[in-house]
Design a protein around this motif. Structure first.
Motif, PDB file in Angstrom:
ATOM      1  N   GLY A   1      -2.490   0.222  -0.289  1.00  0.00           N
ATOM      2  CA  GLY A   1      -1.967  -1.074  -0.683  1.00  0.00           C
ATOM      3  C   GLY A   1      -1.606  -1.154  -2.148  1.00  0.00           C
ATOM      4  N   ALA A   2      -2.414  -0.541  -3.013  1.00  0.00           N
ATOM      5  CA  ALA A   2      -2.210  -0.670  -4.450  1.00  0.00           C
ATOM      6  C   ALA A   2      -0.944   0.015  -4.930  1.00  0.00           C
ATOM      7  N   PHE A   3      -0.517   1.068  -4.268  1.00  0.00           N
ATOM      8  CA  PHE A   3       0.639   1.824  -4.760  1.00  0.00           C
ATOM      9  C   PHE A   3       1.865   1.669  -3.850  1.00  0.00           C
ATOM     10  N   SER A   4       1.889   2.328  -2.726  1.00  0.00           N
ATOM     11  CA  SER A   4       3.062   2.218  -1.861  1.00  0.00           C
ATOM     12  C   SER A   4       3.214   0.806  -1.307  1.00  0.00           C
ATOM     13  N   GLY A   5       2.089   0.135  -1.003  1.00  0.00           N
ATOM     14  CA  GLY A   5       2.158  -1.237  -0.514  1.00  0.00           C
ATOM     15  C   GLY A   5       2.747  -2.177  -1.547  1.00  0.00           C
ATOM     16  N   ALA A   6       2.319  -2.034  -2.812  1.00  0.00           N
ATOM     17  CA  ALA A   6       2.862  -2.876  -3.874  1.00  0.00           C
ATOM     18  C   ALA A   6       4.349  -2.605  -4.088  1.00  0.00           C
ATOM     19  N   ALA A   7       4.751  -1.349  -3.936  1.00  0.00           N
ATOM     20  CA  ALA A   7       6.170  -1.015  -4.091  1.00  0.00           C
ATOM     21  C   ALA A   7       7.014  -1.704  -3.025  1.00  0.00           C
ATOM     22  N   ILE A   8       6.539  -1.684  -1.778  1.00  0.00           N
ATOM     23  CA  ILE A   8       7.304  -2.280  -0.680  1.00  0.00           C
ATOM     24  C   ILE A   8       7.252  -3.797  -0.729  1.00  0.00           C
ATOM     25  N   GLN A   9       6.116  -4.366  -1.117  1.00  0.00           N
ATOM     26  CA  GLN A   9       5.964  -5.811  -1.080  1.00  0.00           C
ATOM     27  C   GLN A   9       6.545  -6.492  -2.306  1.00  0.00           C
ATOM     28  N   TYR A  10       6.529  -5.843  -3.456  1.00  0.00           N
ATOM     29  CA  TYR A  10       6.955  -6.512  -4.682  1.00  0.00           C
ATOM     30  C   TYR A  10       8.137  -5.835  -5.371  1.00  0.00           C
ATOM     31  N   ILE A  11       8.016  -4.538  -5.650  1.00  0.00           N
ATOM     32  CA  ILE A  11       9.020  -3.880  -6.476  1.00  0.00           C
ATOM     33  C   ILE A  11      10.360  -3.791  -5.769  1.00  0.00           C
ATOM     34  N   ILE A  12      10.377  -3.310  -4.529  1.00  0.00           N
ATOM     35  CA  ILE A  12      11.640  -3.140  -3.811  1.00  0.00           C
ATOM     36  C   ILE A  12      12.330  -4.475  -3.552  1.00  0.00           C
TER      37      ILE A  12
ATOM     38  N   ASP B   1      -0.946   4.602   6.400  1.00  0.00           N
ATOM     39  CA  ASP B   1      -1.257   3.928   7.662  1.00  0.00           C
ATOM     40  C   ASP B   1      -1.885   4.886   8.665  1.00  0.00           C
ATOM     41  N   LEU B   2      -1.246   6.035   8.860  1.00  0.00           N
ATOM     42  CA  LEU B   2      -1.757   7.004   9.830  1.00  0.00           C
ATOM     43  C   LEU B   2      -3.125   7.536   9.409  1.00  0.00           C
ATOM     44  N   ALA B   3      -3.321   7.735   8.116  1.00  0.00           N
ATOM     45  CA  ALA B   3      -4.625   8.217   7.639  1.00  0.00           C
ATOM     46  C   ALA B   3      -5.711   7.173   7.925  1.00  0.00           C
TER      47      ALA B   3
ATOM     48  N   ILE C   1      -7.369  -5.702  -4.975  1.00  0.00           N
ATOM     49  CA  ILE C   1      -5.927  -5.897  -5.142  1.00  0.00           C
ATOM     50  C   ILE C   1      -5.170  -5.091  -4.083  1.00  0.00           C
ATOM     51  N   GLY C   2      -5.542  -3.817  -3.939  1.00  0.00           N
ATOM     52  CA  GLY C   2      -4.863  -2.968  -2.962  1.00  0.00           C
ATOM     53  C   GLY C   2      -5.055  -3.450  -1.542  1.00  0.00           C
ATOM     54  N   ILE C   3      -6.289  -3.854  -1.204  1.00  0.00           N
ATOM     55  CA  ILE C   3      -6.575  -4.324   0.150  1.00  0.00           C
ATOM     56  C   ILE C   3      -5.842  -5.623   0.441  1.00  0.00           C
ATOM     57  N   SER C   4      -5.785  -6.520  -0.545  1.00  0.00           N
ATOM     58  CA  SER C   4      -5.086  -7.797  -0.347  1.00  0.00           C
ATOM     59  C   SER C   4      -3.599  -7.570  -0.118  1.00  0.00           C
ATOM     60  N   VAL C   5      -3.000  -6.683  -0.896  1.00  0.00           N
ATOM     61  CA  VAL C   5      -1.580  -6.370  -0.701  1.00  0.00           C
ATOM     62  C   VAL C   5      -1.355  -5.782   0.684  1.00  0.00           C
ATOM     63  N   TYR C   6      -2.240  -4.871   1.090  1.00  0.00           N
ATOM     64  CA  TYR C   6      -2.106  -4.235   2.408  1.00  0.00           C
ATOM     65  C   TYR C   6      -2.212  -5.274   3.527  1.00  0.00           C
ATOM     66  N   CYS C   7      -3.091  -6.278   3.348  1.00  0.00           N
ATOM     67  CA  CYS C   7      -3.276  -7.294   4.386  1.00  0.00           C
ATOM     68  C   CYS C   7      -2.026  -8.129   4.598  1.00  0.00           C
ATOM     69  N   PHE C   8      -1.272  -8.372   3.534  1.00  0.00           N
ATOM     70  CA  PHE C   8      -0.110  -9.255   3.631  1.00  0.00           C
ATOM     71  C   PHE C   8       1.206  -8.487   3.690  1.00  0.00           C
ATOM     72  N   MET C   9       1.140  -7.218   4.040  1.00  0.00           N
ATOM     73  CA  MET C   9       2.347  -6.410   4.168  1.00  0.00           C
ATOM     74  C   MET C   9       3.146  -6.833   5.391  1.00  0.00           C
ATOM     75  N   CYS C  10       4.315  -7.409   5.180  1.00  0.00           N
ATOM     76  CA  CYS C  10       5.169  -7.782   6.312  1.00  0.00           C
ATOM     77  C   CYS C  10       6.646  -7.748   5.952  1.00  0.00           C
ATOM     78  N   GLN C  11       6.970  -7.379   4.702  1.00  0.00           N
ATOM     79  CA  GLN C  11       8.369  -7.415   4.283  1.00  0.00           C
ATOM     80  C   GLN C  11       9.259  -6.528   5.150  1.00  0.00           C
ATOM     81  N   HIS C  12       8.741  -5.367   5.554  1.00  0.00           N
ATOM     82  CA  HIS C  12       9.544  -4.445   6.334  1.00  0.00           C
ATOM     83  C   HIS C  12       9.791  -4.953   7.751  1.00  0.00           C
TER      84      HIS C  12
END
Length: 436
Positions: A364-375, A107-109, A220-231
């Motif tokens: 989005g593809a890696f850390s975003g997918a982990a937070i949105q789906y895996i966790i 995010d900061l980057a 895929i990564g951008i789409s996951v990043y766009c819908f990141m709201c689980q946290h």
């Protein structure tokens, strides 16, 4: 893909709501594990970093749980960190924090790249070239060099806020929300006007590329990043009066987001063409005839992201402190080293690249997918097991807020899908690297 992400998102959103619900009931009866006790703040939610974890526990009577044998109502905000602390072992909690930290670094980057890129686009002379026909920003200063100068200015301006704590962010949130909605509306209207009037640069429908298979991993990564709201869900659901309607409210929100994203994407593709779109979409309006609207759109990322940078930075700083599992740190470590660890890596990335699309795709593809789906999927599998252990099998039947995705097949499907997507992205990037 956006539609598919939306269809995949409701199970994860509901999983987080249900696990918060179950975690509320568990918290009344059993204490949390000692991990992260005594730390400052978990700060997982970008606007909840001042929330201290409540470690008090007691054995309540039946009447103290709302007059029923079990209480599954979410009466206190319970962040994902607390869920990880009760459902995961020590190694799992560490992996959880690593995923959060990588996402926040991403995010900061992104902020560190997008803001200077927008500033350079506003201030640079677009018609200036050198003897080698290279585009310059000012005399003797190239575009990328100007980007690096703005990175330094941006970090020097907003970076010092990471060394302190922010208490009230309501005004920033309201202002950011207003700017976002206004900017989206203006961009959609301008794009529709371009399409309707067939102005110069608007492609013919048959010239628009509908699918580019080599871009699917990034998409895929951008789409996951766009819908990141689980946290963010704990702070969203807890104040709701009728929590049994949470599923309908969340699904409606996702549907509205999908509608806006689809509208923006289609108006962008048919209004500007897929080949000429900038990775920061607002930059496509740099030649708009009305100066005020042009500068408003170009500077929109500057205002919004600059306001969010300190909040995300403080959140990341607190998570770094929590990861090392120490209750107290020397003043220099606490107030100097951790803020520098927060600021320096994104700054280095910002100095090395101005490719926002690349950063969003990987985040989005890696850390975003982990937070949105895996966790969330792991939460629901372990949470269901824990709820049966603590309350017995009958507890599941009296939980009025239980998920409509009650079968364990749903979280397992999400886990398999997430791993496949991440593997596909890794394979695609590795193959591209070898060929290049």
């Amino acid at each position: 893909m956006h539609i598919y992400i939306v269809l995949k998102s409701p199970p994860n959103l509901i999983f987080i709501v249900v696990e918060t619900d179950e975690r509320s009931a568990i918290k009344l009866l059993i204490p949390l594990p000692p991990y992260n006790q005594g730390g400052e703040q978990s700060g997982l939610h970008a606007y909840s970093f001042s929330q201290s974890l409540n470690r008090d526990s007691h054995m309540p009577s039946q009447t103290s749980i709302g007059g029923s044998r079990y209480s599954f109502r979410i009466s206190k905000r319970i962040e994902m960190a607390e869920m990880a602390g009760i459902f995961f072992n020590k190694a799992g909690v560490i992996c959880f924090y690593i995923a959060i930290i990588i996402y926040l670094y991403g995010d900061l980057a992104i902020y560190t790249v997008a803001v200077p890129k927008s500033l350079a686009n506003v201030t640079c002379n677009r018609d200036l070239v050198d003897d080698k026909n290279q585009t310059l920003c000012w005399n003797g200063v190239g575009r990328f060099a100007a980007h690096q100068i703005y990175v330094a200015i941006f970090v020097l301006f907003v970076g010092p806020f990471v060394f302190f704590n922010a208490q009230k962010t309501t005004v920033l949130q309201v202002m950011s929300s207003f700017l976002r909605h206004t900017s989206f509306l203006i961009m959609i209207v301008i794009s529709l006007n371009r399409i309707a009037k067939h102005v110069k640069g608007v492609p013919r429908p048959e010239d628009v590329k509908y699918v580019e298979f080599d871009k699917i991993p990034d998409f895929i990564g951008i789409s996951v990043y766009c819908f990141m709201c689980q946290h963010s869900l704990p702070s969203f659901v807890t104040p709701m009066k009728f929590q049994n309607r949470a599923t309908a409210v969340l699904f409606s929100s996702l549907t509205a987001c999908l509608g806006i994203y689809v509208l923006v994407c289609f108006t962008a593709a048919f209004g500007f063409g897929t080949e000429g779109l900038a990775d920061v979409y607002t930059l496509n309006f740099a030649d708009f005839s009305v100066p005020f609207i042009r500068y408003f759109l170009e500077l929109y990322p500057v205002f919004c992201l600059s306001a969010s940078y300190p909040i995300i930075g403080i959140t990341l700083r607190n998570n770094l402190k929590t990861l090392f599992q120490k209750a107290e740190y020397p003043w220099v470590i606490d107030r100097v080293v951790f803020p520098l660890l927060t600021i320096i890596p994104p700054t280095i990335i910002g100095l090395c690249t101005d490719n926002v699309e690349f950063l969003v795709a990987y985040t989005g593809a890696f850390s975003g997918a982990a937070i949105q789906y895996i966790i969330p999927a792991c939460f629901v599998l372990l949470g269901r097991k824990k709820i049966k252990t603590v309350f017995g099998r009958e507890a599941w039947t009296v939980n009025k807020n239980h998920s409509v995705f009650a079968s364990n097949a749903w979280p397992i499907i999400l886990l398999v899908w997430s791993v496949c997507c991440m593997g596909f992205v890794i394979y695609n990037k590795a193959e591209s690297f070898v060929h290049n």
